[in-house]
Write an enzyme that holds these catalytic residues in place. Structure first.
Site, PDB file in Angstrom:
ATOM      1  N   LEU A 136       0.768  -1.094  -0.208  1.00  0.00           N
ATOM      2  CA  LEU A 136       0.192  -0.474   0.066  1.00  0.00           C
ATOM      3  C   LEU A 136       0.705   1.391   0.104  1.00  0.00           C
ATOM      4  O   LEU A 136       1.983   1.279   0.841  1.00  0.00           O
ATOM      5  CB  LEU A 136      -0.813   0.082   1.436  1.00  0.00           C
ATOM      6  N   CYS A 137       0.667   2.235  -0.373  1.00  0.00           N
ATOM      7  CA  CYS A 137       0.901   4.054  -0.782  1.00  0.00           C
ATOM      8  C   CYS A 137       2.410   3.879  -0.788  1.00  0.00           C
ATOM      9  O   CYS A 137       2.227   3.534  -2.085  1.00  0.00           O
ATOM     10  CB  CYS A 137       0.933   3.978   1.231  1.00  0.00           C
ATOM     11  N   ILE A 138       3.615   3.846   0.106  1.00  0.00           N
ATOM     12  CA  ILE A 138       5.021   3.809  -0.263  1.00  0.00           C
ATOM     13  C   ILE A 138       5.515   2.885  -0.091  1.00  0.00           C
ATOM     14  O   ILE A 138       6.332   2.724  -0.594  1.00  0.00           O
ATOM     15  CB  ILE A 138       5.774   5.136   0.103  1.00  0.00           C
TER      16      ILE A 138
END
Length: 219
Positions: A136-138
């Protein structure tokens, strides 16, 4: 999906220096709702930084990634050094800067930085065993660094600097909205932008729910 064990690799507690708490908790919620078992884990190392989340200023404190991650896991957490790929059916990495500061050096050195050895070993072992990985995300940046030789397909939101940095090491990128997932069928990697795009918890929840569902289907 029952009886499936999903590793959740945490990187501390708090968006600026550890795991993004909303993303981590939503991941745990969807794993539970789908009848699988979450197995939380984190490396027993010091955080790269400690950030005051009220002021966003760096402090001179020392905090341990495993100890801080245990907050999110309600104490039910394993030392990453003691986890092997044969103990879990899938692995998910929530985002937060800890994923790019503590699990790898992406936040400081870009894709030329190192990935934590235990993190890289587990990711490589999961791929070798044909078991799915979600990020997820970074966190996909760390996954891309660890698995760059596989030329994985990922999404990390829309920041051209991040996309370009990962492209330089052979990572393929798919632009996704916050409610979408990128699926690398060949490598069994699923990613979603989450708070790379936001804006709020109800928005990131949609993509995270789809990611957990897809990861469990692939397991």
């Amino acid at each position: 999906m029952a009886d499936k064990k999903v590793g959740v690799l945490l990187s501390g507690c708090g968006v600026f220096d550890g795991a993004e708490i909303h993303e981590a908790v939503l991941t745990l919620l969807y794993i539970d709702q789908l009848g699988a078992e979450a197995v939380c884990m984190a490396p027993n190392i010091n955080q790269a930084q400690v950030i005051n989340h009220l002021t966003q200023a760096e402090t001179d404190e020392t905090r341990n990634v495993l100890v801080e991650s245990a907050r999110i896991a309600r104490g039910e957490i394993q030392n990453l050094a003691e986890v092997t790929a044969d103990q879990i059916d899938a692995l998910i990495l929530p985002g937060g800067f800890g994923a790019a500061k503590n699990l790898s050096e992406f936040a400081f050195k870009g894709p030329q930085g190192a990935v934590n050895g235990q993190v890289k070993d587990l990711l490589l072992a999961m791929l070798a065993a044909g078991k799915p990985v979600g990020a997820l995300c970074i966190a996909p940046a760390t996954v891309g660094m660890a698995l760059s030789e596989k030329s994985p397909l990922l999404t990390v939101g829309s920041e051209e600097g991040v996309i370009g940095a990962l492209a330089a090491i052979g990572v393929k990128h798919q632009l996704c909205t916050v409610d979408e997932i990128a699926v690398d069928e060949a490598n069994k990697i699923v990613t979603t932008p989450a708070y790379m795009l936001g804006p709020g918890i109800k928005d990131v929840a949609i993509g995270i729910g789809k990611l957990v569902q897809k990861v469990l289907e692939m397991a």
